[in-house]
Design a protein around this motif. Structure first.
Motif: not given
Length: 255
Positions: A61-71
């Motif tokens: 979940p943390r990684d998915l959040r980061l990936l989405r934040e950084l587009r």
């Protein structure tokens, strides 16, 4: 004993200028404290294409959040080997993002792509080149950035250490030769990004490890004696992690 390391909640961002003026690499190093595992997100900062290396299920979940934040668009979720101390998050990323998974064909694991020596994982203007580095397990690989400025060594070479060789068909002699022939032949300035760290280190270089690694500066026979005498405890999650990771952590067989 890891409190200082864990409290920093390691998530190091690096922008690396490569030899090509029109390329810009984004690199994030993320830490999972229970297994002391590093996950890497590397991306072409211009195209936003990315690769995730050695994700952990609990921190997906943390990684998915980061990936989405950084587009970022994940082109590959790749494991350097079949892990015995944690369940990989590559299956979770696959389900969430429809990104393909990858692992060495020598690992015996299931994935969308089984990697062989010399193959590449491309992301934007960059590529990761596959170098087999067996010994910790028969299916271990090191992923080398195409300009040889960085190597993601998984559990083969750690900072001032190396992966254990006493289970999963490990072999200390094979590991010693893998590191010396496949990693120590890279430029001395090449950055080493390991799969684990237990002492608070984040990055090293080939030159540092060739000079300072207390195990890898031994002769091959001395290295074998040291590794055979470590007497380490069995990984607690091995009976759960290995079967799951043979499916790249994919919990739903229909996926």
């Amino acid at each position: 004993m890891f409190s200082r390391h864990v409290s920093r909640a390691v998530a190091i961002a690096r922008s690396v200028a490569t030899g090509a003026a029109d390329r810009k690499l984004l690199l994030r190093q993320l830490f999972e404290p229970a297994s002391c595992t590093y996950t890497y997100v590397i991306a072409d900062a211009r195209s936003r294409d990315a690769v995730v290396i050695d994700p952990v299920l609990e921190t997906a979940p943390r990684d998915l959040r980061l990936l989405r934040e950084l587009r970022l668009r994940v082109r590959w979720a790749v494991n350097t080997h079949v892990h015995a101390d944690h369940v990989t998050g590559s299956g979770a990323l696959r389900l969430a993002l429809s990104c393909p998974t990858a692992i060495s064909g020598a690992s015996g694991a299931r994935a969308d792509r089984l990697l062989g020596e010399g193959e590449e994982l491309r992301f934007g203007a960059f590529a990761l080149q596959v170098r087999p580095t067996p010994g910790h397990t028969p299916g271990c690989i090191t992923l080398v950035l195409d300009d040889q400025s960085a190597a993601f060594t998984g559990d083969a070479l750690l900072i001032r250490g190396c992966g254990r060789t006493d289970f999963q068909q490990g072999c200390p002699r094979t590991l010693y030769r893998s590191i010396h022939e496949q990693i120590f032949t890279l430029p001395e300035s090449c950055h080493i990004y390991p799969g684990h760290d237990y002492c608070g280190h984040t990055v090293s270089t080939v030159g540092e490890e060739k000079r300072l690694n207390p195990r890898l500066t031994l002769s091959e026979d001395e290295f074998v004696r040291v590794m055979d005498g470590l007497g380490l405890p069995r990984p607690k999650l091995m009976d759960v992690a290995v079967p799951a990771n043979l499916r790249c952590g994919i919990q739903d067989d229909a996926a």
